[in-house]
Design a protein around this motif. Structure first.
Motif, mmCIF file in Angstrom:
data_model
loop_
_atom_site.group_PDB
_atom_site.id
_atom_site.type_symbol
_atom_site.label_atom_id
_atom_site.label_comp_id
_atom_site.label_asym_id
_atom_site.label_seq_id
_atom_site.Cartn_x
_atom_site.Cartn_y
_atom_site.Cartn_z
ATOM 1 N N PRO A 76 11.779 7.285 -5.057
ATOM 2 C CA PRO A 76 11.792 5.823 -4.978
ATOM 3 C C PRO A 76 13.104 5.336 -4.367
ATOM 4 O O PRO A 76 14.167 5.864 -4.692
ATOM 5 C CB PRO A 76 11.698 5.393 -6.445
ATOM 6 C CG PRO A 76 11.091 6.546 -7.149
ATOM 7 C CD PRO A 76 11.553 7.771 -6.416
ATOM 8 N N VAL A 134 -0.060 3.701 2.765
ATOM 9 C CA VAL A 134 0.112 4.916 1.961
ATOM 10 C C VAL A 134 -0.382 4.614 0.557
ATOM 11 O O VAL A 134 -0.039 3.573 0.007
ATOM 12 C CB VAL A 134 1.605 5.315 1.900
ATOM 13 C CG1 VAL A 134 1.826 6.420 0.889
ATOM 14 C CG2 VAL A 134 2.091 5.755 3.261
ATOM 15 N N TYR A 135 -1.231 5.485 0.006
ATOM 16 C CA TYR A 135 -1.683 5.205 -1.362
ATOM 17 C C TYR A 135 -1.208 6.234 -2.377
ATOM 18 O O TYR A 135 -1.307 6.003 -3.579
ATOM 19 C CB TYR A 135 -3.201 5.038 -1.437
ATOM 20 C CG TYR A 135 -4.017 6.258 -1.079
ATOM 21 C CD1 TYR A 135 -4.492 6.445 0.204
ATOM 22 C CD2 TYR A 135 -4.326 7.212 -2.036
ATOM 23 C CE1 TYR A 135 -5.239 7.552 0.535
ATOM 24 C CE2 TYR A 135 -5.083 8.325 -1.717
ATOM 25 C CZ TYR A 135 -5.528 8.493 -0.431
ATOM 26 O OH TYR A 135 -6.263 9.601 -0.108
ATOM 27 N N GLN A 136 -0.680 7.356 -1.901
ATOM 28 C CA GLN A 136 -0.189 8.332 -2.872
ATOM 29 C C GLN A 136 0.884 9.185 -2.236
ATOM 30 O O GLN A 136 0.724 9.652 -1.108
ATOM 31 C CB GLN A 136 -1.354 9.214 -3.342
ATOM 32 C CG GLN A 136 -1.064 9.934 -4.642
ATOM 33 C CD GLN A 136 -2.172 10.908 -5.006
ATOM 34 O OE1 GLN A 136 -3.337 10.681 -4.710
ATOM 35 N NE2 GLN A 136 -1.817 11.996 -5.628
ATOM 36 N N ASN A 180 -6.511 0.345 0.270
ATOM 37 C CA ASN A 180 -5.586 0.770 1.324
ATOM 38 C C ASN A 180 -6.257 0.886 2.683
ATOM 39 O O ASN A 180 -5.615 0.662 3.707
ATOM 40 C CB ASN A 180 -4.907 2.088 0.942
ATOM 41 C CG ASN A 180 -3.686 1.833 0.101
ATOM 42 O OD1 ASN A 180 -2.633 1.515 0.621
ATOM 43 N ND2 ASN A 180 -3.843 1.907 -1.206
#
Lengths: 236, 210
Positions: free
Chosen positions: A143, A136-138, A44
């Motif tokens: 959703p 963004v990774y987390q 990321n």
């Protein structure tokens, strides 16, 4: 033994067995998961500076190699002075270098979201103003609604936005409530990105988070705006 | 005698699988597990992994619950079932996070939500509590396959029509795009899945009438 006692005993045994199994699975697989998470963060960082081609697939080793070659992990103090990467104090920062020149700097994002923290990276050009990428990774957003923050269409909108006005004062980058072209006056459009419909709160919290984070890193940004460069510490 | 028993179980096993795949398919016939079928069928890869994860969970929860069915006190049986299912789901999730990280990220909450999937709970409560372990395990595998077959089928059409790919490989050739063909954006959204699943349900009901 009474029926109630039997039920209690059975429940207790099931509880113990299940927790033992879960503990075993969790601790047995931890090393693999941490490795994955680390590579994902590195991926990321590289994505935020545009070092990855969108259509190409990168394996774990490719990512590690690219990261080691192009990204420097440093810390900066409150005056924007570069500290050693191992320094206990200061803010973590990544530098994206090419041919010995700092191309951009990458600020770790840790912001409030609607359901949990949002973690990612914001990359800013070495002019100290222009956003070159966001990733963004987390996150724990819904959703399809707030979860859209991890989608390319949303992140792509950050590229080219300004974190400071022409006088050099910090403005941050905000998430508009709707389309930028419809809700933001023309002179401020380069400080906003399109919002996500159905995710007003995610947008608001992320805007606030980005502002706080950019404020904390403002000394570095200001030095780049005023002096135009940041010295690269010796690679240890 | 022995051959007769083997023959019987064989045909029974065959019938169970055939029923779960077709006559009593969890999704298209019983309309269970729709939430995850909508969410993870944008691509074949996620659908296949989701189908495997669910098959693992429903097969082993059926097996374990069936082995304990005579010991489980009736008044806490639902709690015990949920505990077994939840444990299996978390193990599946941890394994995916360790070995299939990217797919696990795309599946996000939906692996965890297998816990609340009506198919798993339904099979545990109606089948595993009343049948021996071997048959219960087979029933779990059969229902997982029934679920998976629809998931993969829906994902095939959504990925093909929505992004012109199958399993991530481009199949719609470039010249088609040059001639003015465009991917169908609707297929990437949840309403697209509703329509495709609806068509599957209609197809199956029509064919079953005869």
């Amino acid at each position: 033994m009474s029926d109630a006692m039997k039920s209690l005993l059975f429940a207790a045994v099931i509880g113990v067995v299940c927790s033992l199994l879960l503990t075993a699975a969790s601790s047995g697989l931890k090393a693999f998961q941490q490795e994955n998470a680390l590579v994902d963060r590195q991926r990321n960082v590289l994505k935020s500076v545009g070092a990855l081609e969108p259509e190409r697939k990168y394996g774990t080793d490719d990512i590690k190699e690219l990261f080691a070659a192009a990204i420097k992990d440093i810390r900066v103090d409150a005056n924007g002075q570069v500290l050693d990467a191992d320094a206990a104090s200061g803010l973590p920062l990544f530098l994206y270098t090419r041919d010995g020149q700092v191309q951009s700097y990458i600020v770790p994002v840790d912001s409030r979201g609607l359901w949990g923290r949002i973690y990612g990276y914001l990359a800013i050009d070495n002019d100290g103003r222009t956003v070159t990428g966001f990733s963004v990774y987390q996150h724990s957003e819904t959703p399809g609604l707030g979860g859209e923050i991890e989608k390319p269409w949303f992140q792509q909108n950050f590229v080219g936005k300004q974190i400071a006005d022409p006088e050099g004062n910090l403005t941050s980058v905000g998430i508009a409530k709707g389309k930028v072209a419809e809700v933001i006056p023309p002179e401020r459009r380069n400080h906003y990105v399109d919002g996500i419909s159905g995710a007003t709160l995610t947008g608001r919290y992320l805007s606030e988070g980005l502002k706080d984070i950019l404020k904390a890193y403002e000394p570095v940004s200001r030095r780049l705006r005023d002096e135009g460069h940041l010295e690269i510490p010796e690679i240890s | 005698m022995t051959t007769a028993t083997v023959k019987l179980t064989k045909s029974q096993g065959y019938r169970m699988v055939a029923d779960a795949l077709w006559k009593t398919n969890p999704i298209s016939k019983q309309v269970l597990g729709i939430c995850s079928a909508l969410a993870v069928t944008v691509q074949m890869n996620t659908a296949i992994v989701m189908a495997l994860a669910l098959t693992f969970v429903v097969a082993f929860s059926n097996l374990i619950i069936s082995m304990m069915r005579n010991a489980i006190p009736r008044n806490i049986r639902i709690i015990v079932e949920v505990a077994v299912i939840a444990t299996l789901v978390i193990i599946a999730d941890e394994v995916l996070k360790a070995f299939l990280f990217n797919i696990s990220k795309q599946l996000s909450v939906f692996v965890g939500l297998i816990i609340t999937n009506c198919i798993v709970m339904g099979r545990a409560e109606t089948y595993a509590m009343a049948n021996p372990p071997g048959r219960s395990f087979l029933d779990g595998v059969a229902n997982g396959m029934g679920y998976g077959s629809i998931l993969v089928g829906v994902a095939f059409f959504r990925e093909l029509l929505g992004s012109g790919k199958i399993m991530g490989f481009q199949v719609v050739p470039q010249f088609a795009y040059d001639l003015g063909y465009t991917d169908m954006g609707l297929m990437l959204l949840a309403p697209g899945a509703f329509i495709v699943i609806g068509l599957f349900v209609w197809l199956e009901h029509t064919l079953l009438k005869d």
